[in-house]
Design an enzyme around this catalytic site. Structure first.
Site, PDB file in Angstrom:
ATOM      1  N   ASN A   1       5.653 -30.151   3.447  1.00 24.73           N
ATOM      2  CA  ASN A   1       6.248 -28.839   3.185  1.00 24.73           C
ATOM      3  C   ASN A   1       5.661 -27.768   4.101  1.00 24.73           C
ATOM      4  O   ASN A   1       6.365 -26.853   4.538  1.00 24.73           O
ATOM      5  CB  ASN A   1       6.013 -28.453   1.728  1.00 24.73           C
ATOM      6  CG  ASN A   1       6.716 -27.167   1.357  1.00 24.73           C
ATOM      7  OD1 ASN A   1       7.943 -27.101   1.311  1.00 24.73           O
ATOM      8  ND2 ASN A   1       5.939 -26.123   1.090  1.00 24.73           N
TER       9      ASN A   1
ATOM     10  N   SER B   1       6.430 -32.749  19.606  1.00 28.59           N
ATOM     11  CA  SER B   1       5.758 -31.496  19.265  1.00 28.59           C
ATOM     12  C   SER B   1       4.297 -31.522  19.691  1.00 28.59           C
ATOM     13  O   SER B   1       3.766 -30.536  20.226  1.00 28.59           O
ATOM     14  CB  SER B   1       5.870 -31.241  17.761  1.00 28.59           C
ATOM     15  OG  SER B   1       5.302 -30.001  17.407  1.00 28.59           O
TER      16      SER B   1
ATOM     17  N   HIS C   1       2.564 -29.021  22.427  1.00 30.11           N
ATOM     18  CA  HIS C   1       1.386 -28.228  22.076  1.00 30.11           C
ATOM     19  C   HIS C   1       0.230 -28.500  23.044  1.00 30.11           C
ATOM     20  O   HIS C   1      -0.454 -27.571  23.496  1.00 30.11           O
ATOM     21  CB  HIS C   1       0.939 -28.542  20.643  1.00 30.11           C
ATOM     22  CG  HIS C   1       1.721 -27.802  19.595  1.00 30.11           C
ATOM     23  ND1 HIS C   1       2.970 -28.184  19.201  1.00 30.11           N
ATOM     24  CD2 HIS C   1       1.414 -26.694  18.855  1.00 30.11           C
ATOM     25  CE1 HIS C   1       3.412 -27.357  18.268  1.00 30.11           C
ATOM     26  NE2 HIS C   1       2.491 -26.436  18.042  1.00 30.11           N
TER      27      HIS C   1
END
Length: 434
Positions: free
Chosen positions: A293, A334, A338
């Site tokens: 989440n 991702s 990064h």
């Protein structure tokens, strides 16, 4: 959809606004303590911001590079799409030619948006903050141009033109608006507010400036003195552990400042100036009881792009057979992006971010999942965030000073710092080859 930012709603509650005031009071304490120390050491009140002037140096080069990237992103994807669509609908032969033209333009896209920012960063030896500006803008332009093409190509392919009519293309004004709008998903139109609150814009930009000074004082008072002195001590496990836990508080403060300055203030300021009504740039990530989440709610702008063009497209290509592989591919992409930002921003390859994101992030995503609902898991999430930020600040600071005090020699790739590196002990390290 017309949605306000969560923090704007929360700041209307007195209890939450008081917590915000507490953070401002800590900034004042940093300023007072800095002035007091300078007065005791030097006999006068000194409030210099040499670290900020160093980190944001050569902004004129940054501005020129940004203008080149923006001009290319504004013109080439739009007119390339129009040319390709026109050729595609005229005849099969011209359709094949349009594919070839698309490949050429894709190569040009890679050369301009892919190579130019890297060349500027290394050729002009930009300082860290200036590097981050160029690299982050490079990624933003690539994501926006991809979204524009990805959303419009299927529409052109499915469109059946009548005789004497051409395909319908998006308007240039809608594309121009999209390039500045605080979203990475292209739409022909967005919900708009009726007017601009210029006072809100001014206050929001003032908050961004305050966050920059806040970060400056955190680095100067809590990070640089510790890690600059630790770099002269023999390495030991005890020194590493103490440095790691010392870095947890400044690391977490820097994370909160980055969130507040960019995801709340910066995006809301541009949304207000553009009357962009959908302000759901983040959700209540601080209440998360799972890392799954947290990843969805921390940065909704980037998450939506990864979900639509990474996760969903992967499922479409695999006919919805490899959901786990689709999720892992998004994490890997991702993590690589990064690490790319950190490597070019700091000027050295030290894959702390990649390891934390690609290994621990994936593990936490599957273990601390949405089935965890107890408040205990929220405590666990915050504990992991504190430790993770401490690891990043500790290791990157140690590597920064290691690059200064232990420069590489021989035939390795070298990066020359044209600026003296601030040490905050009334001396400066000369320009150093790393």
């Amino acid at each position: 959809m017309d949605r306000r930012s969560i923090l704007d709603d929360l700041f209307e509650i007195n209890h939450i606004r008081t917590i915000y005031h507490m953070f401002i009071s800590v900034l004042f304490l940093f300023i007072i303590s800095t002035l007091a120390v300078d007065y005791i050491d030097q006999g006068r009140l000194v409030l210099e911001f040499d670290l900020l002037s160093y980190a944001f140096g050569k902004l004129h080069i940054v501005g020129l590079a940004w203008l080149l990237m923006f001009s290319y992103t504004l013109a080439v994807p739009y007119y390339a799409l129009a040319l390709w669509g026109t050729l595609y609908h005229r005849s099969p032969v011209q359709g094949v030619l349009s594919v070839g033209a698309g490949l050429v333009l894709s190569a040009l896209q890679a050369a301009v948006l892919g190579v130019l920012p890297i060349y500027v960063v290394f050729h002009y030896q930009l300082p860290p903050a200036s590097r981050f500006i160029i690299i982050l803008e490079q990624i933003r332009f690539l994501m926006k141009s991809y979204s524009f093409i990805r959303e419009n190509v299927p529409v052109i392919l499915k469109h059946k033109t009548k005789e004497g009519e051409g395909p319908r293309f998006p308007t240039f004004s809608s594309y121009l608006y999209f390039l500045f709008a605080p979203t990475l998903i292209y739409r022909e139109s967005y919900p708009r507010n009726p007017h601009i609150r210029w006072s809100y814009v001014g206050v929001t930009f003032a908050k961004i400036l305050g966050c920059l000074f806040y970060g400056y004082f955190i680095l100067v008072r809590l990070c640089i003195p510790v890690f600059m002195n630790d770099s002269n001590k023999p390495f030991s496990t005890r020194t590493l552990v103490l440095a790691l836990f010392h870095a947890t508080l400044p690391g977490m403060l820097l994370l909160l400042l980055a969130f507040f300055a960019f995801l709340h203030c910066w995006l809301n300021a541009f949304a207000e100036m553009l009357r962009f009504a959908d302000r759901m740039f983040y959700k209540d990530w601080w209440n998360s009881t799972s890392f799954a989440n947290y990843y969805r709610t921390w940065n909704v702008v980037v998450h939506d792009w990864l979900y639509y063009y990474g996760y969903r497209d992967f499922l479409w290509l695999s006919r919805r057979k490899f959901r786990t592989a689709a999720m892992l591919s998004v994490f890997v992409v991702s993590a690589l992006v990064h690490e790319y930002v950190f490597t070019l921003g700091f000027g050295f390859f030290y894959p702390v971010m990649f390891c934390l994101f690609a290994f621990f992030g994936v593990a936490f995503n599957f273990t601390l999942n949405d089935n965890r609902k107890s408040p205990v898991w929220n405590i666990m999430m915050w504990t992991c965030l504190f430790i993770g930020q401490g690891v990043m600040v500790c290791l990157y600071c140690q590597e920064w000073y290691a690059q200064i005090h232990c420069p590489r020699t021989g035939y390795n790739v070298m990066i020359t710092l044209q600026y003296p590196v601030p040490r905050y002990d009334n001396t400066a390290v000369p320009s150093t080859t790393l």
